[in-house]
Design an enzyme around this catalytic site. Structure first.
Site, short mmCIF file in Angstrom:
data_model
loop_
_atom_site.label_atom_id
_atom_site.label_comp_id
_atom_site.label_asym_id
_atom_site.label_seq_id
_atom_site.Cartn_x
_atom_site.Cartn_y
_atom_site.Cartn_z
N GLU A 260 0.83 -1.21 0.00
CA GLU A 260 0.00 0.00 0.00
C GLU A 260 0.86 1.25 0.00
O GLU A 260 1.79 1.34 0.79
CB GLU A 260 -0.92 0.00 1.23
CG GLU A 260 -1.93 -1.14 1.19
CD GLU A 260 -2.93 -1.12 2.35
OE1 GLU A 260 -2.84 -0.22 3.21
OE2 GLU A 260 -3.78 -2.01 2.39
N HIS A 278 -7.83 1.72 1.56
CA HIS A 278 -7.74 1.45 3.00
C HIS A 278 -8.58 2.47 3.80
O HIS A 278 -8.06 3.19 4.65
CB HIS A 278 -6.27 1.47 3.46
CG HIS A 278 -6.03 0.69 4.72
ND1 HIS A 278 -4.90 -0.04 4.95
CD2 HIS A 278 -6.78 0.54 5.85
CE1 HIS A 278 -4.96 -0.59 6.15
NE2 HIS A 278 -6.10 -0.25 6.72
P1 NAD Z 1 -10.57 -8.95 16.58
O1 NAD Z 1 -9.31 -9.31 17.27
O2 NAD Z 1 -11.74 -8.50 17.40
O3 NAD Z 1 -11.06 -10.18 15.70
C1 NAD Z 1 -10.21 -10.98 14.92
C2 NAD Z 1 -10.79 -12.37 14.92
O4 NAD Z 1 -10.00 -13.17 14.03
C3 NAD Z 1 -10.72 -13.05 16.31
O5 NAD Z 1 -12.00 -13.50 16.71
C4 NAD Z 1 -9.76 -14.21 16.09
O6 NAD Z 1 -10.10 -15.36 16.85
C5 NAD Z 1 -9.93 -14.45 14.59
N1 NAD Z 1 -8.85 -15.23 14.01
C6 NAD Z 1 -7.53 -15.25 14.37
N2 NAD Z 1 -6.87 -16.16 13.60
C7 NAD Z 1 -7.79 -16.70 12.76
C8 NAD Z 1 -7.72 -17.68 11.74
N3 NAD Z 1 -6.57 -18.31 11.45
N4 NAD Z 1 -8.86 -17.98 11.07
C9 NAD Z 1 -10.03 -17.38 11.35
N5 NAD Z 1 -10.16 -16.45 12.34
C10 NAD Z 1 -9.05 -16.12 13.01
O7 NAD Z 1 -10.19 -7.84 15.51
P2 NAD Z 1 -11.18 -6.87 14.71
O8 NAD Z 1 -11.31 -5.59 15.44
O9 NAD Z 1 -12.39 -7.60 14.31
O10 NAD Z 1 -10.26 -6.56 13.43
C11 NAD Z 1 -9.87 -7.59 12.53
C12 NAD Z 1 -8.80 -7.07 11.57
O11 NAD Z 1 -9.39 -6.13 10.69
C13 NAD Z 1 -7.66 -6.30 12.24
O12 NAD Z 1 -6.65 -7.16 12.72
C14 NAD Z 1 -7.16 -5.40 11.14
O13 NAD Z 1 -6.11 -6.04 10.45
C15 NAD Z 1 -8.35 -5.25 10.22
N6 NAD Z 1 -8.91 -3.89 10.22
C16 NAD Z 1 -8.92 -3.23 9.04
C17 NAD Z 1 -9.46 -1.97 8.98
C18 NAD Z 1 -9.47 -1.20 7.68
O14 NAD Z 1 -9.32 0.01 7.71
N7 NAD Z 1 -9.63 -1.82 6.55
C19 NAD Z 1 -10.00 -1.36 10.12
C20 NAD Z 1 -9.96 -2.07 11.32
C21 NAD Z 1 -9.41 -3.34 11.36
C1 MLT Z 2 -6.75 -0.84 11.57
O1 MLT Z 2 -6.12 -1.89 11.67
O2 MLT Z 2 -7.27 -0.27 12.54
C2 MLT Z 2 -6.93 -0.26 10.20
O3 MLT Z 2 -5.90 -0.57 9.36
C3 MLT Z 2 -7.41 1.11 10.20
C4 MLT Z 2 -6.44 2.21 9.93
O4 MLT Z 2 -5.73 2.63 10.81
O5 MLT Z 2 -6.46 2.71 8.81
#
Ligand code: NAD
Ligand code: MLT
Length: 310
Positions: A260, A278
């Site tokens: 990215e 993103h």
């Molecule tokens: P979270 O920790 O609440 O949930 C993650 C889940 O994934 C957990 O329940 C965990 O048990 C599960 N997990 C772990 N390993 C696994 C596997 N091998 N197979 C299936 N499930 C598995 O986290 P969240 O707040 O739900 O966020 C998830 C992810 O989303 C973050 O780690 C981040 O990378 C991403 N995210 C992206 C954005 C964005 O801007 N696009 C924003 C927020 C979070």
């Molecule tokens: C996150 O993991 O919280 C996401 O990547 C969101 C971000 O900071 O853009």
């Protein structure tokens, strides 16, 4: 004490930090890696989103560093073992942007199902292509959710509200917990085989990297649609590209990429893929939430020695 805000911060978080005596806040506009390295040299704390990569090398250039705060969820851009080895605390703000990411996932899924970005572009270019953009409903379609944490659970709830059938795979969640939410826990292979839409909500770890790979894609139904609003590294982009070109995968909606911003990524030129840069956490509310949370966590730690994640 000095704190360096590497990737910008909502004004409410900055206000909170600036109100503290003994805390100097540096908040340059989009600093490059060299500027971050230079400014970090005498800092006690760094705050990042996903843009800045906090490597062991950067930590070594900041000998006073005590804490790295991630204003968000995923800490895969921080070398956590290297931080631990140096006694530097890493903290994030779990849940503070979950609603934003879950709603963005739903926005991507609906836009993908009904070709909203492609139809917008076509109309902008003066065409009226009703036949070309025949879409699919979500009603009674099967959604496979990989990762039923904070974001995955909200997505499950919203998808059930739209009367989708929801399958989940999460090794740390029991079938009973999934059932309470109204979802069916299934092994990963079964999720691949039965889903019309698949959405990813796991952290990026050595176990989840390329969880959608060639073998996984081969198990999926022809015509499956894939949404990734978690991390680019969860999907083998080359394998996905092949499956999109062959039509085995009907479409993909991607908020995140292995690199990215993406450079020369052939996925960007496919008509059956839609993208956002993103933006999962980019709502006013989420940015205020993460900024306030990380600011107060860092102050608590630096001034009072209290360690907590929001
Ligand atoms: P979270 O920790 O609440 O949930 C993650 C889940 O994934 C957990 O329940 C965990 O048990 C599960 N997990 C772990 N390993 C696994 C596997 N091998 N197979 C299936 N499930 C598995 O986290 P969240 O707040 O739900 O966020 C998830 C992810 O989303 C973050 O780690 C981040 O990378 C991403 N995210 C992206 C954005 C964005 O801007 N696009 C924003 C927020 C979070
Ligand atoms: C996150 O993991 O919280 C996401 O990547 C969101 C971000 O900071 O853009």
């Amino acid at each position: 004490m000095k704190i360096l805000i590497c990737d910008g911060m909502h004004s409410k978080g900055l206000e909170l930090l600036r109100a503290e005596d003994e805390l100097e806040v540096l908040a340059p506009d989009q600093p490059g890696p060299e500027e971050v390295r230079r400014l970090a040299a005498d800092c006690d704390a760094l705050v990042v989103r996903s843009r800045t990569k906090v490597t062991a090398d950067l930590m070594d250039a900041a000998p006073r560093l005590k804490v790295i705060g991630r204003a968000g969820t995923g800490v895969d851009n921080i070398d956590v073992p290297a931080a631990s080895a140096r006694g530097i605390l890493v903290m994030n703000t779990p849940g503070a942007n979950a609603m934003a990411a879950a709603e963005h996932t739903m926005a991507l899924m609906l836009a993908l199902a009904r070709h909203v970005p492609q139809a917008t572009q076509s109309l902008r270019e003066g065409r009226w292509e009703k036949k070309r953009f025949l879409g699919t409903e979500l009603y009674q379609q099967t959604l496979g959710i990989i990762g039923l944490g904070k974001i995955g659970s909200i997505v499950a709830d919203r998808a059930l509200g739209m009367k989708m059938n929801v399958l989940v795979y999460d090794p740390h969640i029991t079938p009973e917990t999934a059932a309470i939410l109204g979802a069916e826990w299934v092994p990963l292979e079964e999720l691949f085989k039965r889903s019309d839409f698949i959405t990813l909500h796991t952290p990026l770890t050595p176990k989840t990297r390329n969880i959608i790979n060639r073998d996984a894609l081969a198990l999926m139904k022809k015509g499956v649609r894939i949404i990734n609003c978690a991390r680019g590294g969860l999907v083998d982009e080359e394998a996905l590209h092949e499956a999109l070109v062959s039509g085995h995968v009907a479409g993909a909606a991607l908020d995140v990429f292995a690199e990215e911003p993406p450079k020369d990524n052939p996925l960007l030129s496919l008509d059956n893929v839609i993208f956002t840069p993103h933006l999962g956490a980019s709502s006013f509310q989420a940015q205020e939430n993460v900024a306030r949370a990380i600011a107060s966590q860092i102050v608590d730690y630096l001034k009072r020695g209290i360690i907590r994640n929001a």
